[in-house]
Write an enzyme that holds these catalytic residues in place. Structure first.
Site, mmCIF file in Angstrom:
data_model
loop_
_atom_site.group_PDB
_atom_site.id
_atom_site.type_symbol
_atom_site.label_atom_id
_atom_site.label_comp_id
_atom_site.label_asym_id
_atom_site.label_seq_id
_atom_site.Cartn_x
_atom_site.Cartn_y
_atom_site.Cartn_z
ATOM 1 N N CYS A 78 18.366 -3.561 43.525
ATOM 2 C CA CYS A 78 17.392 -3.748 44.550
ATOM 3 C C CYS A 78 15.894 -4.418 44.299
ATOM 4 O O CYS A 78 15.298 -5.275 44.790
ATOM 5 C CB CYS A 78 17.062 -3.262 45.933
ATOM 6 S SG CYS A 78 16.146 -1.563 45.152
ATOM 7 N N HIS A 125 14.083 2.111 47.728
ATOM 8 C CA HIS A 125 14.479 0.449 47.843
ATOM 9 C C HIS A 125 13.694 -0.427 48.440
ATOM 10 O O HIS A 125 12.331 -0.861 49.205
ATOM 11 C CB HIS A 125 15.522 0.767 49.487
ATOM 12 C CG HIS A 125 16.685 0.056 49.552
ATOM 13 N ND1 HIS A 125 17.124 -1.366 48.525
ATOM 14 C CD2 HIS A 125 16.783 -0.843 50.682
ATOM 15 C CE1 HIS A 125 18.195 -2.044 48.390
ATOM 16 N NE2 HIS A 125 18.232 -1.904 49.974
ATOM 17 N N GLN A 177 23.662 -6.648 46.495
ATOM 18 C CA GLN A 177 23.357 -5.695 45.146
ATOM 19 C C GLN A 177 24.641 -5.363 45.075
ATOM 20 O O GLN A 177 25.203 -4.920 43.471
ATOM 21 C CB GLN A 177 21.869 -5.350 45.045
ATOM 22 C CG GLN A 177 22.057 -4.079 45.969
ATOM 23 C CD GLN A 177 20.750 -3.156 45.942
ATOM 24 O OE1 GLN A 177 20.173 -3.313 46.656
ATOM 25 N NE2 GLN A 177 20.611 -1.875 44.924
#
Length: 547
Positions: free
Chosen positions: A356, A495, A350
């Site tokens: 994410c 995340h 990413q």
């Protein structure tokens, strides 16, 4: 805290009642042995040490002797000295044996003995202070500039018989003057300090460090530049060597000397975290990764998960009653890996876009589609989610939630990466209406949270799963082993990743997690994390896709 104060109460000392200690310069003996506990109050960790030193040799044991560092300076056999790093490993019979690693000094790498005790330059005599040990003398040194202020304090007793000082406690406080914050606070307690000991402490042959059993390393070895074996974060030469290797590997070019110094300081801080963690033999390792010079603010750009709106849940219920999950799980294999079945696409990166939330959900969609598509795995476009999911709660590279991605997939469906275009590491113009083939999902399911068996059942029957985690500083430096981080939380999730399987080691279930930081991070882009105690929130909000 009381535990660490008590450690020093038995410290032997000789009070000086007949001389004026103001006139005795603060300096340590050349030969000594002691034990110490270092407590980092700011970082929340504790490390124990045993130290031996003469004028020609030094030895430091960490983690109750599990890891040993022995240095012998230049002599007839080793012109530039030699350094040994000795640590336990498990052999095929699962017995612990000592592994001996050695690095020979060179003209460009002359080993310095490890002192451990603080340097005493610029300390000023304050006077008696017996808050720790009776007849203790206090010394203070202060240093400041426009941004930082450092206050160092040493407490010591004077041995009049041998005319030298013995350390009792050392405290260092670093303040950020601009923000008014205490950024670093460490306390070292020293005990059992003496100047006489058996010199066999430096005999490396007792650890099978003969010529046939050692593994030799050089300054360029990955064990040195990545895992920091033989490297001391407090040694400027060592920091510069590893930092230069890092800059070359990851092509770092900083704007000016100020930025270079800032990055170097961050790098040194991470070197400390790596060495302190690896010495504890926790079952996983940290190392120098591409994030070793990044600020916390910059790391947010490599994550991007936002909290779901309150009350937002999947539209398709988890089809396994909680009271039956354990029975179902008993028939599952002890290890399961969706990569072997062909349900997982390659690891992607990413980069510095907070996307994410699109990678974890896309991985779940790819696997679910392959399950109903005869096992044919298609690489779907998470860039489409990044570009198009704004009306559903996504904010492109500024972050988003899993439900924003899922709700958009239900409305429009995912195109393939081949047709929509590759990931660009940036927000783009939504082009979904021009796609010839899309794969809309019927919905998404919340797996029963905080339940190891439920995650196993979901992974085997519906995986990959999209999972959330609290990605800490340790997480960003992960390089292998089964991760278990006591500094993370189970609720501050930042995340999104994909759970693609599980395994067992020593009776401990671990999850196989696909990250979105490229194949050079972790174990070829993957994380192995313990299932114990919902570590880092991995089982807090798992989901899967339904077509």
């Amino acid at each position: 805290m009381n535990r660490f104060w008590l450690l020093i109460f038995g410290l032997p000392f000789v009070a000086a009642a007949t001389i004026d200690l103001k006139d005795e310069p603060l300096d340590w003996p050349g030969t000594y042995h002691f034990e110490a506990v270092r407590m980092s109050i700011s970082a929340g960790n504790v490390q124990d040490y045993s130290v031996w030193k003469t004028n020609h040799s030094s030895r430091v044991d960490y983690n109750k002797g599990a890891v040993k560092s022995i240095i012998v300076d230049e002599n007839a056999k080793y012109r530039y000295g030699v350094s040994y790093e000795i640590h336990p490993e498990t052999d095929d019979g699962e017995d612990a044996i000592f592994k001996c690693n050695v690095m020979l000094g060179s003209e460009d790498n002359i080993f310095d003995l490890k002192i451990i005790l603080p340097e005493t330059d610029n300390f000023e005599y304050v006077g008696p202070d017996s808050q720790t040990v009776e007849n203790t003398i206090k010394f203070v040194a202060e240093d400041s500039d426009l941004e930082t202020k450092t206050i160092k304090t040493i407490w010591a007793t004077y041995d009049e018989k041998n005319n030298n000082w013995h350390p009792v406690r050392y405290e260092v406080k670093n303040y950020n003057e601009l923000l008014g914050l205490l950024e670093k606070h460490e306390i070292w307690d020293y005990f059992n300090f003496n100047t006489g000991f058996d010199k066999s402490a430096f005999d490396v042959s007792q650890y099978d460090c003969d010529d046939e059993n050692v593994e030799e390393h050089t300054l360029q070895s990955e064990t040195v530049t990545k895992f920091l074996m033989f490297m001391d974060p407090e040694n400027d030469k060592h920091v510069d060597h590893v930092f230069n290797s890092f800059k070359n590997k990851f092509v770092r070019n900083y704007a000016d000397n100020n930025e270079h110094e800032t990055r170097r300081n961050i790098f040194r801080k991470n070197m400390r975290l790596i060495t302190e963690t690896n010495r504890q033999k926790l079952g996983y390792t940290l190392g120098v990764t591409q994030f070793a010079d990044r600020t916390p603010e910059e790391m947010q750009r490599h994550k991007g998960l936002r909290t779901r709106p309150e009350g937002k849940v999947g539209n398709i219920p988890f089809p396994y009653p909680e009271h039956k999950i354990r029975d179902i799980a008993e028939d599952l294999p002890s290890e399961y890996d969706l990569r072997i079945l062909g349900y997982v696409s390659k690891v992607k990166n990413q980069e510095d876009c907070g996307s994410c939330w699109t990678f974890g959900t896309t991985a779940a969609a790819e696997g679910a589609l392959a399950r109903i598509n005869g096992g044919r795995l298609l690489s779907l476009s998470n860039q489409a989610i990044l570009d198009c999911a704004w009306p559903y709660g996504g904010s492109g590279c500024e972050g988003g939630s899993d439900n924003a991605a899922y709700d958009w997939m239900m409305k429009f469906g995912l195109p393939t990466e081949e047709e929509y275009g590759s990931y660009t590491n940036a927000d783009g113009i939504c082009n979904i209406k021009n796609m010839s083939t899309i794969y809309p999902i019927r919905g998404w399911t919340d797996v029963t949270p905080l339940n190891v068996e439920a995650l196993k059942v979901a992974a085997v029957n519906h995986g990959p799963l999209s999972v959330s985690i609290d990605a800490t500083d340790k997480f960003s430096l992960y390089t292998g082993g089964i991760f278990y981080d006591t500094t993370c939380t189970t609720k501050r999730l930042n995340h999104e990743m994909a759970l693609v399987g599980y395994g067992e080691r020593d009776g401990d279930t671990y999850w196989i997690i696909k990250n979105s930081w490229g194949p050079d991070w972790g174990v070829e882009g993957y994380l192995l994390i313990s299932s114990r105690n919902n570590n880092c929130g991995i089982a807090t909000e798992p989901t899967y896709v339904v077509y």
